[in-house]
Design a protein around this motif. Structure first.
Motif, PDB file in Angstrom:
ATOM      1  N   UNK A  64      65.430  38.442  28.108  1.00 48.19           N
ATOM      2  CA  UNK A  64      64.768  36.987  29.429  1.00 48.19           C
ATOM      3  C   UNK A  64      63.732  36.057  28.474  1.00 48.19           C
ATOM      4  N   UNK A  65      63.930  34.822  28.195  1.00 49.90           N
ATOM      5  CA  UNK A  65      62.717  34.390  27.649  1.00 49.90           C
ATOM      6  C   UNK A  65      62.680  33.233  28.563  1.00 49.90           C
ATOM      7  N   UNK A  96      66.404  43.473  32.567  1.00 45.67           N
ATOM      8  CA  UNK A  96      66.186  42.867  31.210  1.00 45.67           C
ATOM      9  C   UNK A  96      65.862  43.986  30.002  1.00 45.67           C
ATOM     10  N   UNK A  97      65.739  44.231  28.640  1.00 42.97           N
ATOM     11  CA  UNK A  97      65.057  44.944  28.107  1.00 42.97           C
ATOM     12  C   UNK A  97      63.912  44.631  27.869  1.00 42.97           C
ATOM     13  N   UNK A  98      64.018  43.161  27.760  1.00 39.64           N
ATOM     14  CA  UNK A  98      62.113  42.305  27.095  1.00 39.64           C
ATOM     15  C   UNK A  98      62.287  41.654  27.542  1.00 39.64           C
ATOM     16  N   UNK A 274      55.257  39.242  24.988  1.00 44.83           N
ATOM     17  CA  UNK A 274      56.071  40.347  25.562  1.00 44.83           C
ATOM     18  C   UNK A 274      55.293  40.582  26.797  1.00 44.83           C
ATOM     19  N   UNK A 275      55.963  40.092  27.758  1.00 44.72           N
ATOM     20  CA  UNK A 275      55.499  40.794  29.471  1.00 44.72           C
ATOM     21  C   UNK A 275      55.706  42.248  29.454  1.00 44.72           C
ATOM     22  N   UNK A 276      54.986  42.496  30.084  1.00 43.53           N
ATOM     23  CA  UNK A 276      55.316  44.145  30.469  1.00 43.53           C
ATOM     24  C   UNK A 276      55.641  45.041  31.677  1.00 43.53           C
TER      25      UNK A 276
END
Length: 279
Positions: A64-65, A96-98, A274-276
């Protein structure tokens, strides 16, 4: 699906922010114009009748961007923070993976917000533009041709994505299916002597044409296919009076050298963090 009024408000706010900050935002207009009717992917903040904040989510394969903006005169009021909270609550982030937040590398406000949310720098992309330096555009090999992609090309596309971009089968199929439906986007198949050897997508935005998803099969790299493909695209853009752009990962020196040798020059940089979600 976004209506014409919303699209006009987004465009006006983008133009204002880019002019004020001397940046270029990556809002993926072809995706904004072809949102599914039931998708909750776009978040708005209006001050009276004026759009002063906007955030968009872009599902791309398994990731997801995120990209957005706030009117320069309405910053430091918590507008984007509230949009971000609404987006995270609405999106099933665990699916979403990322989650990647995108900002122009020169946007201090964008970087500041992302870092305040615990975003971790992931990678950068150069945005490159072809320049006419008075040299004749090199001719493409006659054996290399481009044609519009079709649903029947799905298996070839998936194989090329898996090899060139390390995508899963599901990610590639999802992205390709979306491309076939997007307005203003042209997914193309690269052929040599009638055999599929690669793929590329072109997106028209305003007076610009963007190159995306460009990949040639590893077994035929180094044989001039990539260069010929670029020259075909550049020649078409020149004939149509359009500027031609592309993106390349900063960490991809081989592609960077190819593009530079074909007349493309680095104009700006987009950064991804990247958002954790666990935070």
């Amino acid at each position: 699906m976004l209506n014409p009024s919303q699209l006009g408000d987004i465009s006006a706010l983008q133009e204002l922010c880019e002019r004020a900050d001397a940046i270029t935002l990556k809002l993926n207009w072809s995706m904004l114009k072809s949102r599914p009717a039931d998708a909750k992917l776009d978040f708005f903040h209006y001050s009276g009748d004026m759009l002063t904040g906007f955030l968009a989510l872009y599902p791309l394969g398994g990731g997801l961007e995120v990209c957005g903006m706030v009117h320069p005169d309405y910053r430091r009021q918590g507008i984007f923070t509230n949009l971000w909270k609404d987006a995270i609550r609405s999106a099933n982030v665990s699916a979403y993976k990322t989650i990647l937040l995108n900002t122009p590398a020169s946007s201090s406000s964008g970087i500041g917000f992302i870092e305040s949310q615990g975003g971790v720098f992931c990678h950068s992309e150069y945005q490159m533009k072809w320049h006419d330096d008075g040299q004749t555009v090199a001719e493409a090999y006659p054996s290399v041709q481009l044609r519009s992609a079709e649903l029947a090309d799905m298996e070839d596309i998936i194989a090329i994505d898996q090899e060139g971009f390390e995508m899963s089968r599901e990610e590639s199929a999802e992205i390709y299916s979306s491309l076939l439906q997007e307005t203003g986007t042209r997914p193309l198949i690269i052929k040599r002597d009638g055999v599929t050897v690669g793929k590329v997508s072109l997106e028209d935005t305003g007076s610009d044409t963007w190159i995306y998803g460009f990949a040639v099969k590893a077994s035929v790299r180094g044989q001039g296919i990539g260069r010929s493909t670029l020259m075909l695209i550049v020649s078409e853009a020149i004939a149509r009076g359009r500027d031609i752009w592309l993106e390349v990962a900063v960490q991809n020196p081989n592609a960077l050298r190819l593009y530079e040798s074909c007349g493309f020059k680095v104009m700006r940089q987009q950064d991804y963090y990247e958002y954790m979600a666990s935070q």
